[in-house]
Scaffold this motif. Structure first.
Motif, PDB file in Angstrom:
ATOM      1  N   MET A  62      36.251  53.573  39.077  1.00  0.00           N
ATOM      2  CA  MET A  62      35.885  52.329  38.405  1.00  0.00           C
ATOM      3  C   MET A  62      37.084  51.396  38.425  1.00  0.00           C
ATOM      4  N   THR A  63      36.881  50.161  38.824  1.00  0.00           N
ATOM      5  CA  THR A  63      37.959  49.180  38.755  1.00  0.00           C
ATOM      6  C   THR A  63      37.648  48.163  37.668  1.00  0.00           C
ATOM      7  N   GLY A  64      38.684  47.578  37.090  1.00  0.00           N
ATOM      8  CA  GLY A  64      38.453  46.574  36.072  1.00  0.00           C
ATOM      9  C   GLY A  64      39.751  46.024  35.532  1.00  0.00           C
ATOM     10  N   ASP A  65      39.633  44.907  34.813  1.00  0.00           N
ATOM     11  CA  ASP A  65      40.826  44.288  34.240  1.00  0.00           C
ATOM     12  C   ASP A  65      40.640  43.885  32.786  1.00  0.00           C
ATOM     13  N   GLY A  66      39.413  43.866  32.326  1.00  0.00           N
ATOM     14  CA  GLY A  66      39.145  43.403  30.972  1.00  0.00           C
ATOM     15  C   GLY A  66      38.956  44.529  29.979  1.00  0.00           C
ATOM     16  N   VAL A  67      38.974  44.158  28.711  1.00  0.00           N
ATOM     17  CA  VAL A  67      38.711  45.141  27.662  1.00  0.00           C
ATOM     18  C   VAL A  67      37.314  45.726  27.835  1.00  0.00           C
TER      19      VAL A  67
ATOM     20  N   VAL B 100      38.418  58.519  38.100  1.00  0.00           N
ATOM     21  CA  VAL B 100      39.679  57.786  38.294  1.00  0.00           C
ATOM     22  C   VAL B 100      39.420  56.314  37.999  1.00  0.00           C
ATOM     23  N   GLY B 101      40.244  55.747  37.106  1.00  0.00           N
ATOM     24  CA  GLY B 101      40.099  54.349  36.743  1.00  0.00           C
ATOM     25  C   GLY B 101      41.221  53.529  37.344  1.00  0.00           C
ATOM     26  N   PHE B 102      40.852  52.438  38.032  1.00  0.00           N
ATOM     27  CA  PHE B 102      41.834  51.533  38.630  1.00  0.00           C
ATOM     28  C   PHE B 102      41.895  50.263  37.774  1.00  0.00           C
ATOM     29  N   ALA B 103      42.987  50.084  37.033  1.00  0.00           N
ATOM     30  CA  ALA B 103      43.158  48.883  36.218  1.00  0.00           C
ATOM     31  C   ALA B 103      43.972  47.857  36.997  1.00  0.00           C
ATOM     32  N   MET B 104      43.606  46.586  36.844  1.00  0.00           N
ATOM     33  CA  MET B 104      44.321  45.528  37.538  1.00  0.00           C
ATOM     34  C   MET B 104      45.592  45.140  36.770  1.00  0.00           C
ATOM     35  N   GLY B 105      46.644  44.833  37.495  1.00  0.00           N
ATOM     36  CA  GLY B 105      47.933  44.517  36.877  1.00  0.00           C
ATOM     37  C   GLY B 105      47.900  43.292  35.993  1.00  0.00           C
ATOM     38  N   SER B 106      47.014  42.320  36.301  1.00  0.00           N
ATOM     39  CA  SER B 106      46.916  41.108  35.490  1.00  0.00           C
ATOM     40  C   SER B 106      45.959  41.287  34.324  1.00  0.00           C
ATOM     41  N   GLY B 107      45.396  42.478  34.203  1.00  0.00           N
ATOM     42  CA  GLY B 107      44.406  42.732  33.167  1.00  0.00           C
ATOM     43  C   GLY B 107      45.013  42.998  31.804  1.00  0.00           C
ATOM     44  N   THR B 108      44.151  43.377  30.880  1.00  0.00           N
ATOM     45  CA  THR B 108      44.587  43.621  29.508  1.00  0.00           C
ATOM     46  C   THR B 108      45.300  44.966  29.401  1.00  0.00           C
ATOM     47  N   GLU B 109      46.107  45.105  28.352  1.00  0.00           N
ATOM     48  CA  GLU B 109      46.821  46.359  28.117  1.00  0.00           C
ATOM     49  C   GLU B 109      45.845  47.495  27.829  1.00  0.00           C
TER      50      GLU B 109
END
Length: 867
Positions: free
Chosen positions: A604-609, A620-629
């Protein structure tokens, strides 16, 4: 309107009653706990048993001191490297997070004064003043002013949401993020100013609830499942082999007539038999495997860091290589995450993508119509302020070298965007007249246009409205946001008889590199599903351009359509699912759950809460670098550059790691099977001890540790991305691998026993004693398994293909040859060997090298038979 806000005492009382605005953070496990957890690994547990056995043998005088020490070192390295690496990665992430949080503040009215406090100090009842660029500190209601808010962190939508005070008698649903009166923590103010009254703080905010939801235990990784199964199989093989060896030695002793004369003789025979059998159990365990896994994880993590990918949870990397389905967020992942101008069309339907391709008169009108009539500004090549649409227009002017042509000196009046009129306007004063430029919704502007400017700068009657409307319909289907620009003489933006300048197509563009990367991932057998908050038509248009949707058997669902389906119905459609539109956070979590119930390995990819729960639940989760903590905390891997191509690299590196593990297993299990067979058949043929306990342990330790380093540095090959994913339930040992292990182990067993028992081979060494022949056997065994290392490193028929890409492998294999030469030449009584002549070494070398052509024949046959 004057607000007094809370007094100091009211702040204290509110904090006592409703809590503070801090989010609960479950700290990561300390290093010692990670290490302790590592001992639950099935392979480590087997090593622990082997260590205990070796310690018992050492204390009864049946083992050397270095034997248990070697296994202990293997355990520490295997368990420690992975734990330390993961702990360091988490430390980096925590440091970055703390640095960002320290700078967060909010403008709050306390006791009638506007003051600035840290976000954590905001309480329920506070009046917070928000301006463009501010991040909302907690959930609350707008009580004055009006703002536009970017809520992409919560719902993935790039379109800004308007927030205004509630009129008496109005109601709204705070669960509907598109309501006009309630703002949410973590969202960003794009334009306007407003005062909000805080209603909820801390973990009770929507942001906080989602942050807590991601802190759940994850299921076992595919590799952990496969290694657990392998550990059971190895244990059974070792125990069965040990029992067979004990039985074989005892039966041979009885039937040969060489039975011991007394009880002590029988005890000694039994102890010797058990010692050899226990050694076989130890040798059956590839203790280098956990160490190899740790080396691979750390090595690949360092390589990926150079590619802007931070592996936060070390097991996420190996899972990435096993992905069978990837649910990808659209905004910022498949698309660029920002609006940009695609093209401009004039009244006769002609289109332009660059301002430089237009007539000079046209260029001046464009600069005035979208540059001066704009709420953002250009400064040193950057866009400052404004809403997303105005920023896109200003970026277009900067990229076309026209930002310097914007001159505000002749501006008489600027009217910002009016939601009722649906356009903005600017009045410019020229020497002999005033001209008003209008920019906004095409349906509000084009109907007032009587003329248009053609490509030569001449004014023409606008008679072909249908042509223009058909063009706009086509653009809308391509997910374009349309904006019309017109002008009129005078200072009245409501005047009729406008002159049409152009209609501008704006869109959140698909990343160019994402198109290629998506195709690569699809070629690798990974199903890619785009999950977006966009409407269905827009989502389909984006999916088509990205290469996700072909329209044949591909399925597109909306959140509403999914809600009407049962889990079983959704499972039936899942293999053909390509797009989910108008998606809610709960939809993403449901998709992950259903895919996992089908035993798929889910990414799963994502950047938001809003993505965080699904990021956490996925394999496996792929978080974007510009996304939320919160998203980064939930993800296993953080893609620092927000680039979809980094996902492709992660999959490739994960597959490389899995391939390296399989290569090592082919190598090591061939050693183990050959050792068991040699030690089992040898006594049946008349020689109780073919390979001594010390020889077996030296083989085991040298091969395990050095081979782990050799295969741990194998390069990533693009060919791995043309293979299908390995199913979660599949054995780590495939049929092809099993065949390779058995054939090569049988050959090694055959040549080694031939040196002792087959006269034509035995006579090649001349008239020598049994110790000399056993020394030759030991040398041949080690060289054969070393040569087999070349067979194991590639599935290509030529075992030396691409060998130059892994210099470490060559060094390690040369080291093994050197080590075995030292063992045989200088081992003496300790290793029960004699130094060999050059002639004998040559014979051993030829016999050992023959394993390479034998395996080349095997590979050729299996390829021809498509096995």
């Amino acid at each position: 309107m004057k607000f007094n806000g809370l007094s100091s005492q009211e702040v204290i009382e509110s904090r006592k009653k409703f809590g503070n605005n801090q989010l609960t953070q479950i700290p990561p496990d300390p290093l010692w706990k990670k290490i302790m957890h590592g001992f639950k690994d099935p392979m480590i547990m087997i090593l622990m048993v082997a260590l205990i056995i070796q310690l018992v043998l050492f204390f009864i005088g049946q083992a050397e001191w270095f034997e248990p020490i070697g296994i202990f070192v293997a355990i520490i390295i295997a368990n420690g490297v992975a734990s330390v690496s993961e702990s360091k990665q988490e430390g980096k992430a925590i440091a970055l997070k703390a640095e960002e949080e320290a700078m967060e503040s909010a403008k709050v009215i306390r006791s009638g004064d506007l003051t600035e406090v840290h976000v954590s100090q905001v309480v329920v009842g506070d009046i917070v003043f928000l301006q463009a660029g501010d991040k909302v500190p907690a959930d609350g209601e707008v009580i004055s002013g009006n703002i536009k808010v970017d809520q992409a962190t919560l719902n993935g939508e790039t379109e800004e949401a308007s927030k205004v005070p509630m009129i008496q008698g109005e109601t709204y649903d705070i669960k509907d993020l598109l309501n006009k009166h309630y703002v949410y923590r973590g969202t960003v103010v794009c334009s306007g100013e407003a005062y909000i009254k805080i209603k909820v703080v801390g973990d009770k905010t929507l942001f906080g609830e989602l942050a807590l939801e991601v802190q759940e235990d994850a299921r076992e990784t595919p590799l952990q499942v496969k290694l657990a199964k392998l550990a059971q199989q190895i244990s059974k093989f070792g125990y069965i082999g040990a029992i067979c060896i004990i039985a074989g030695i005892l039966l041979k002793t009885v039937f040969s007539g060489n039975t011991p004369a007394d009880v002590y003789g029988w005890i000694r025979l039994l102890i010797d038999s058990i010692t050899v059998a226990v050694t076989i159990i130890v040798c059956a365990v590839p203790e280098g495997l956990p160490m190899l896994t740790s080396i691979l994880l750390s090595f690949q993590s360092l390589r990926m860091a150079k590619d802007n990918v931070l592996v936060r949870k070390i097991n996420g990397l190996e899972t990435a290589g096993s992905l069978s389905i990837l649910f990808s967020d659209k905004t910022g992942t498949i698309t660029e995450g920002k609006l940009s101008v695609v093209e401009m069309a004039i009244g006769n339907g002609k289109t332009f993508s660059k301002i430089s391709d237009m007539n000079k008169i046209f260029q001046d009108d464009i600069v005035a119509g979208i540059g001066i009539n704009n709420s953002s500004e250009a400064s040193m090549g950057r866009v400052i302020g404004g809403n997303s649409t105005d920023r896109a227009l200003m970026s277009f002017l900067i990229n076309n070298g026209k930002a310097d042509h914007i001159n505000h000196e002749n501006v008489l009046q600027f009217n910002s965007f009016d939601s009722q009129k649906k356009y903005s306007s600017v009045v410019l004063k020229y020497a002999d007249k005033n001209i008003t430029y209008i920019k906004g919704a095409p349906e509000k502007i084009i109907e007032r246009c009587k003329y248009y400017i053609d490509e030569y700068g001449a004014v023409q009657p606008l008679s072909e409205i249908t042509l223009l409307k058909n063009y706009m319909d086509r653009q809308a289907k391509r997910s374009m946001r349309l904006l019309a620009v017109a002008k009129v003489n005078g200072s009245d933006d409501t005047a009729p008889n406008l002159t049409f300048i152009c209609v501008i197509s704006i869109r959140d563009d698909v990343r160019k590199e994402a198109i290629t990367s998506i195709q690569e991932v699809k070629n690798a057998g990974v199903q890619v599903v785009m999950v977006t908050g966009d409407r269905k038509e827009t989502a389909i248009a984006i999916a088509k351009e990205a290469g996700l949707y072909t329209g044949k058997d591909d399925v597109v669902l909306t959140s509403a359509e999914m809600a009407e389906m049962s889990d079983e119905e959704l499972k039936m459609l899942l293999p053909n699912l390509r797009v989910v539109a108008r998606a809610l956070p709960s939809d993403k979590s449901r998709l992950v759950r259903i895919a996992q119930e089908l035993n798929l390995v889910v990414g799963m990819t994502g950047d938001g809460v809003n993505d965080s729960p699904a990021l956490k639940k996925a394999d496996v989760g792929f978080a974007m670098g510009s996304g939320t903590e919160v998203a980064k905390e939930a993800g296993d891997i953080t893609v620092l550059d927000d680039n979809f191509s980094s996902l492709e690299k992660a999959i490739l590196y994960g597959r490389t790691m899995f391939k390296s593990i399989r290569k090592f297993l082919i190598f090591q299990l061939t050693v183990n099977v050959a050792a068991v067979l040699t030690c089992f058949i040898g006594p049946l043929l008349g020689e109780n001890v073919v390979l001594t306990v010390i020889q077996l342990l030296l083989i085991n330790l040298a091969m395990d540790t050095l081979a782990a380093i050799a295969y741990g540095t194998e390069p990533s090959l693009k060919e791995y991305m043309r293979e299908k994913p390995i199913p979660r339930s599949a054995n780590i040992i495939s049929k092809k691998m099993f065949t390779q292990i058995l054939i090569n182990a049988f050959y090694i067993t055959f040549i080694c026993l031939s040196i002792l028992f087959y006269p034509p081979v035995k006579e090649l060494f001349g008239d020598v004693d049994i110790t000399y022949l056993k020394s030759a056997l030991f040398a041949t065994f080690m060289m054969a398994i070393t040569f087999n290392g070349f067979n194991a490193r590639t599935e290509h028929i030529n075992p030396f293909e691409g060998l130059g890409r892994n210099f470490t492998f060559l060094v390690v294999m040369c080291s093994i040859f050197a080590v075995q030469f030292i063992f045989v030449t200088f081992g003496g009584e300790v290793l029960s060997v004699e130094s060999l002549s050059a002639h004998s070494w040559m014979i051993c070398l030829i016999l050992a090298f023959l394993i390479i052509p034998i395996d080349m024949i095997r590979k050729t046959v299996t390829k021809l038979c498509n096995f």
